[in-house]
Scaffold this motif. Structure first.
Motif, short mmCIF file in Angstrom:
data_model
loop_
_atom_site.label_atom_id
_atom_site.label_comp_id
_atom_site.label_asym_id
_atom_site.label_seq_id
_atom_site.Cartn_x
_atom_site.Cartn_y
_atom_site.Cartn_z
N ARG A 33 -0.56 1.96 -14.09
CA ARG A 33 0.09 3.28 -14.05
C ARG A 33 -0.12 3.91 -12.66
O ARG A 33 0.82 4.50 -12.09
CB ARG A 33 -0.51 4.16 -15.15
N ILE A 34 -1.33 3.76 -12.13
CA ILE A 34 -1.60 4.32 -10.79
C ILE A 34 -0.73 3.60 -9.74
O ILE A 34 -0.17 4.23 -8.84
CB ILE A 34 -3.10 4.21 -10.43
N ASN A 35 -0.64 2.30 -9.90
CA ASN A 35 0.18 1.54 -8.94
C ASN A 35 1.64 2.01 -8.96
O ASN A 35 2.26 2.24 -7.92
CB ASN A 35 0.12 0.04 -9.27
N GLU A 36 2.18 2.15 -10.16
CA GLU A 36 3.59 2.59 -10.27
C GLU A 36 3.78 3.99 -9.69
O GLU A 36 4.77 4.28 -9.02
CB GLU A 36 4.04 2.57 -11.74
N PRO A 84 -8.20 16.54 -2.93
CA PRO A 84 -8.52 16.11 -4.30
C PRO A 84 -7.46 15.15 -4.82
O PRO A 84 -6.26 15.36 -4.62
CB PRO A 84 -8.50 17.43 -5.09
N GLY A 85 -7.90 14.09 -5.49
CA GLY A 85 -6.95 13.13 -6.09
C GLY A 85 -6.52 12.02 -5.14
O GLY A 85 -5.90 11.05 -5.55
N TRP A 86 -6.82 12.16 -3.88
CA TRP A 86 -6.42 11.14 -2.91
C TRP A 86 -7.64 10.33 -2.48
O TRP A 86 -8.75 10.87 -2.42
CB TRP A 86 -5.77 11.76 -1.68
N ALA A 87 -7.44 9.06 -2.14
CA ALA A 87 -8.57 8.23 -1.72
C ALA A 87 -8.16 7.28 -0.60
O ALA A 87 -7.08 6.65 -0.68
CB ALA A 87 -9.09 7.42 -2.91
N VAL A 88 -8.99 7.20 0.42
CA VAL A 88 -8.82 6.18 1.46
C VAL A 88 -9.37 4.88 0.87
O VAL A 88 -10.48 4.86 0.36
CB VAL A 88 -9.56 6.57 2.76
N GLU A 89 -8.58 3.80 0.95
CA GLU A 89 -8.93 2.59 0.20
C GLU A 89 -9.53 1.47 1.05
O GLU A 89 -9.84 0.41 0.52
CB GLU A 89 -7.70 2.07 -0.55
N ARG A 142 -4.31 5.91 -1.43
CA ARG A 142 -3.44 6.09 -2.60
C ARG A 142 -3.78 7.40 -3.29
O ARG A 142 -4.83 8.01 -3.02
CB ARG A 142 -3.57 4.92 -3.57
N HIS A 143 -2.90 7.80 -4.18
CA HIS A 143 -3.11 8.98 -5.00
C HIS A 143 -3.54 8.49 -6.38
O HIS A 143 -2.88 7.64 -6.97
CB HIS A 143 -1.81 9.79 -5.10
N VAL A 144 -4.66 9.02 -6.84
CA VAL A 144 -5.21 8.51 -8.10
C VAL A 144 -4.92 9.51 -9.22
O VAL A 144 -5.22 10.70 -9.10
CB VAL A 144 -6.73 8.28 -7.96
N ILE A 145 -4.30 8.99 -10.29
CA ILE A 145 -4.04 9.84 -11.45
C ILE A 145 -4.73 9.24 -12.67
O ILE A 145 -5.25 8.11 -12.60
CB ILE A 145 -2.52 9.96 -11.74
N GLU A 146 -4.72 9.96 -13.75
CA GLU A 146 -5.29 9.46 -15.01
C GLU A 146 -4.52 8.21 -15.43
O GLU A 146 -3.30 8.14 -15.24
CB GLU A 146 -5.07 10.51 -16.12
#
Ligand SMILES: Cc1ncc(COP(=O)(O)O)c(C=O)c1O
Length: 484
Positions: free
Chosen positions: A425-428, A400-405, A416-420
């Motif tokens: 912000r996600i990039n940082e 959960p929260g992770w995505a193959v790009e 990457r790990h995706v946050i709110e």
């Protein structure tokens, strides 16, 4: 006053007895180093200037004992290196100095052959012909391609574009150059995912950065052939001169594969040079089930594959295969009187195919690697690396929260790990994760940017990388994602 001659009993070199004992100890050092690759952090503490500060400011006036020099190597150099042979090296494109490759390099250094002309290294020149032809066969290209070994893919791609520039005799850049003439702009096409070596080659060859046309790629980072067609048509309408297209098999960021067959159709129709950059993934041609990615490559004019990336050959070794070597000769052959030889029309003088005169004996290590692994052994390792990457991608996709790009056709996974929050912000957040993971010293990962998204890359390519190293990377990533 005549200059005093050195003592004639000494060459100034160390004695061969000392060579024997030092080399034996070094062989042992290397074996231990490779046996315990995790003894050093894969990424050293990053302290700019630390090595400089540890080194003597001036060269020594008097000879120093080799033992002292090697001690300094151990104390000052090794701990401050990034260890590419560490199995936790998962950054960029990982590579390996395999045993046959190292031995080949050692022998080439000892022989110090310079095969600039066939006669300055007959066996070296012919071994290079044979070994590059083996590479051609490994990836399934038809017979009668010319092969040579350069230092890097950047050089090979520069050679391809230099040959492309010579295709049209009316341009005659070889003789007249590019400056002080009214010429149309020479245009080179590659996708927006192509490696910067294409741009650097264009800069170096006087084509210019503005004349490298970035053709749009699709959702899976592959060149859109219809966009290529449109770009060429609009350039021709504007009076520009298309000369080459570079397709990539295994792009640097995501390892996507451009549609080589469709590009070949366009290049043939437009009569422009078709170069394939397979620097990383070319070796995958040795794996039958991956061969489908190569369809269309056989219609290219040139291909580059780097054995120093994924074929277990120590730096540096780039294989450049060319279907039209006469264009390469037109671009580069100049034979001054002192380099003329009686046999020059019947043998391969490698100086005729590039801008460099000297020619290192790189074929030896490649020949030894291919023989020691065998085609099947190579395919087995490449397949294993792809399977490890696929397994890692599975862990990421299921968390959960992770995505193959991006798709992962070979041994590299972008995720990457995706946050709110917004994209920046996600990039940082992902950049912080990467820093934390790399600070561990256990693994070294790198990043790229795909469509504005900062993504982390895991690249499997070292022979000693196993599932446990990927599991450690995954553990570190998940821990870092919770704390950053
Ligand atoms: C696809 C691709 N082409 C070319 C290069 C340049 O390779 P080299 O360092 O051998 O010049 C790289 C480097 O990673 C690459 O990924």
């Amino acid at each position: 006053m005549p200059t005093p001659a050195p003592d004639s009993s000494q060459t100034g070199d160390l004695s061969l007895d000392e060579y024997r004992s030092r080399a034996t100890a070094l062989v042992e050092w290397i074996a231990t180093y490779l046996e315990h690759p995790e003894r050093y952090p894969v990424l050293p503490p990053l302290e700019p200037g630390a090595t400089l500060a540890a080194l003597a400011d001036e060269p020594p006036e008097e000879p120093e004992p080799l033992g002292v020099i090697l001690d300094d190597f151990n104390r000052q150099i090794v701990p401050r290196l990034t260890h590419w042979n560490h199995p936790g090296f998962l950054a960029y494109f990982a590579n390996t100095a395999s045993v046959p490759g190292m031995l080949g390099e050692m022998l080439a250094t000892a022989l110090n052959t310079n095969a600039m002309l066939w006669r300055t290294g007959p066996a070296a020149a012919e071994l290079e012909e044979r070994t590059t032809d083996w590479m051609r066969q490994l990836i399934g290209l038809p017979p009668e391609w010319f092969g040579m070994i350069t230092d890097l893919a950047s050089t090979s791609t520069l050679y391809a574009l230099a040959a492309a520039r010579e295709l049209d005799p009316a341009l005659d850049v070889r003789r007249k150059g590019l400056s002080g003439r009214a010429l149309p702009a020479l245009r080179v096409y590659c996708s927006d995912q192509a490696h910067s070596s294409v741009h650097k080659a264009a800069m170096t060859l006087g084509i210019g950065l503005d004349n490298v046309v970035a053709v749009e790629s699709d959702a899976e980072f592959r060149m859109r052939p219809e966009a290529l067609e449109r770009a060429i048509a609009s350039d021709r309408a504007a009076g520009h001169r298309p000369i080459a297209v570079v397709g990539v098999l295994g792009t640097t960021s995501s390892t996507s594969v451009d549609p080589l067959a469709a590009i070949a159709d366009i290049a043939t129709r437009e009569q422009i040079w078709f170069h394939v950059d397979a620097a990383y993934a070319g070796v995958a041609g040795a794996v039958p089930e991956l061969r489908h990615h190569f369809a269309g490559m056989e219609r290219a004019d040139s291909v580059v594959i780097n054995p120093h990336k994924w074929l277990f050959t120590p730096m540096d070794c780039s294989v450049f295969l060319v279907r039209r070597p006469e264009a390469l000769r037109r671009a580069f052959s100049v034979i001054p009187a002192y380099l003329e030889t009686a046999e020059q029309d019947t043998v391969t003088n490698y100086m005729d195919y590039g801008f460099q005169l000297g020619h290192r004996f790189r074929a030896l290590k490649l020949w030894m690697v291919i023989r020691a692994f065998g085609a099947r052994g190579i395919a087995t390792r490449i397949r294993h690396h792809c399977a490890l990457a696929a397994e890692f991608a599975g862990w990421v996709a299921a968390a959960p929260g992770w995505a193959v790009e991006a798709p992962h056709p070979f041994s590299v996974v972008c995720f990457r790990h995706v946050i709110e929050g917004d994209e920046s912000r996600i990039n940082e957040h992902n950049a912080r994760i990467l820093d934390l993971v790399n600070a561990s010293g256990d693994v070294f990962l790198s990043h790229t940017v795909l469509r504005g998204r900062y993504v982390i890359r895991v690249a499997v390519g070292n022979l000693r990388t196993e599932r446990s190293h990927l599991a450690r990377a995954w553990e570190l990533l998940r821990t870092a994602s919770a704390t950053s």
